[in-house]
Design a protein around this motif. Structure first.
Motif, short mmCIF file in Angstrom:
data_model
loop_
_atom_site.label_atom_id
_atom_site.label_comp_id
_atom_site.label_asym_id
_atom_site.label_seq_id
_atom_site.Cartn_x
_atom_site.Cartn_y
_atom_site.Cartn_z
N PHE A 128 -3.87 -13.71 98.68
CA PHE A 128 -4.30 -15.10 98.68
C PHE A 128 -5.44 -15.36 97.71
O PHE A 128 -6.00 -16.46 97.67
N SER A 129 -5.80 -14.35 96.95
CA SER A 129 -6.87 -14.48 95.94
C SER A 129 -8.16 -15.02 96.53
O SER A 129 -8.80 -15.89 95.95
N GLU A 188 5.83 -18.26 96.62
CA GLU A 188 5.06 -17.67 95.51
C GLU A 188 4.34 -18.74 94.72
O GLU A 188 3.17 -18.59 94.35
N LEU A 189 5.08 -19.82 94.44
CA LEU A 189 4.52 -20.92 93.66
C LEU A 189 3.32 -21.53 94.35
O LEU A 189 2.28 -21.78 93.73
N GLN A 190 3.44 -21.73 95.65
CA GLN A 190 2.33 -22.30 96.41
C GLN A 190 1.10 -21.41 96.34
O GLN A 190 0.00 -21.89 96.07
N CYS A 191 1.29 -20.10 96.58
CA CYS A 191 0.17 -19.15 96.50
C CYS A 191 -0.47 -19.20 95.12
O CYS A 191 -1.70 -19.20 94.99
N PHE A 192 0.37 -19.26 94.10
CA PHE A 192 -0.11 -19.29 92.73
C PHE A 192 -0.96 -20.53 92.46
O PHE A 192 -2.06 -20.45 91.92
N ILE A 193 -0.46 -21.68 92.90
CA ILE A 193 -1.19 -22.93 92.70
C ILE A 193 -2.50 -22.91 93.46
O ILE A 193 -3.55 -23.27 92.91
N LEU A 194 -2.47 -22.44 94.70
CA LEU A 194 -3.70 -22.41 95.49
C LEU A 194 -4.72 -21.45 94.89
O LEU A 194 -5.91 -21.74 94.86
N ALA A 195 -4.23 -20.31 94.39
CA ALA A 195 -5.13 -19.32 93.81
C ALA A 195 -5.82 -19.86 92.57
O ALA A 195 -6.92 -19.42 92.23
N ASN A 196 -5.17 -20.81 91.91
CA ASN A 196 -5.73 -21.33 90.67
C ASN A 196 -6.54 -22.61 90.86
O ASN A 196 -6.94 -23.24 89.89
N MET A 197 -6.78 -22.96 92.12
CA MET A 197 -7.61 -24.14 92.40
C MET A 197 -8.99 -23.71 92.84
O MET A 197 -9.18 -22.62 93.35
N ILE A 205 1.53 -30.26 96.90
CA ILE A 205 1.20 -29.01 97.61
C ILE A 205 -0.22 -29.07 98.15
O ILE A 205 -0.46 -28.73 99.31
N LEU A 206 -1.15 -29.54 97.34
CA LEU A 206 -2.54 -29.62 97.80
C LEU A 206 -2.69 -30.59 98.96
O LEU A 206 -3.41 -30.33 99.91
N MET A 246 7.91 -18.18 87.28
CA MET A 246 6.86 -17.58 88.11
C MET A 246 6.61 -16.15 87.71
O MET A 246 5.47 -15.75 87.51
#
Lengths: 143, 143
Positions: free
Chosen positions: A57-58, B14-23, A19-20, A135
DNA sequence: TATATTTAGTTAACTTTGTTAATTATTAGC
DNA sequence: GCTAATAATTAACAAAGTTAACTAAATATA
């Protein structure tokens, strides 16, 4: 972590890298993956506000402010001041923005198609169900 | 996209947003999520080279060079020039780097634990299996 | 009603981290 | 032995994040 958790951890690590790696790379149709994601969010949440986008998008309000400015200046979205609360601007996509969302095969769509090709219909439904379950639990616990 | 694909797409978004938010958020133990991921990679691929790390994270050699410099200067990893090919530097984690990986509960680990709490053991195994299947297919097709 | 507080959004200054182009040192191919 | 390729670095720059300070508008309170 026990064995099952470790196995999940392994594949989730791969997924995260994947994903990254697929974010923030070169433009398609003049928008980066981040731009695209914001346009799509506004498309799906018509008349939403900047604050909502920032939260989704945090990222901080100034960061979203600059992104929205870019998207407005380049004709992908437009804003209209709220009559009820004039501090607020309601966002919507333009024809050009809608075109981008409707016509560009994005990264997630290609993953969805790849998944559909690799798995049986039952397996895909199962994966979707399990992922959603995780999720909703994990994200929910996060605030 | 058909209905099953769309459903998968939703949850994957959702998963993508979640992963990006946690990086890339604030430091833990003095390292960001990106730093952590590089340290962990080197831990798991002892004596690997900068080129390998760059490829694993899909970032350019100069970008990884700067990250490695930071990690060396801050004592998380060390490098040793290869005797066989003196252009190459082999990377390994220091005690401090190992400590970070062994002791910090990272984002993926908390997701793995959350998943394990939410799902039955059979479900977790199923999710891991299906995700791995998709990943290996989709990533494989990508080069 | 007038004043104080909160809220949505913006601007400014800065940091981090990515990029490409050019450079160095070394290895490998004719 | 000369030329081309490779691993890594340096320099210059761009994108996008952050916090702090600000404006304008709404809300709460004395």
């Amino acid at each position: 972590m026990n064995q099952s958790q470790k196995e999940f951890y392994e594949v989730f690590t791969e997924l995260q890298c994947f994903i990254l790696a697929n974010m923030q790379k070169g433009d398609i149709n003049g928008v980066t993956a981040t731009h695209y994601n914001i346009i799509e969010y506004i498309y799906r949440h018509n008349k939403c506000t900047g604050k909502q986008v920032a939260k989704a998008f945090s990222i901080s309000p100034p960061a979203i402010s600059r992104q929205l400015k870019f998207l407005i200046e380049n004709g992908f979205i437009e804003q209209e001041q709220s009559r009820a609360d004039r501090r607020v601007f309601h966002l919507s996509v333009t024809g050009q923005g809608r075109f981008i969302v409707d016509n560009s095969e994005n990264f997630r769509e290609s993953v969805a198609k790849g998944a559909s090709k690799t798995l049986t219909k039952t397996e895909l439904k199962s994966l979707t169900f399990l992922l959603a379950k995780v999720m909703h639990n994990v994200v929910g616990n996060d605030h």
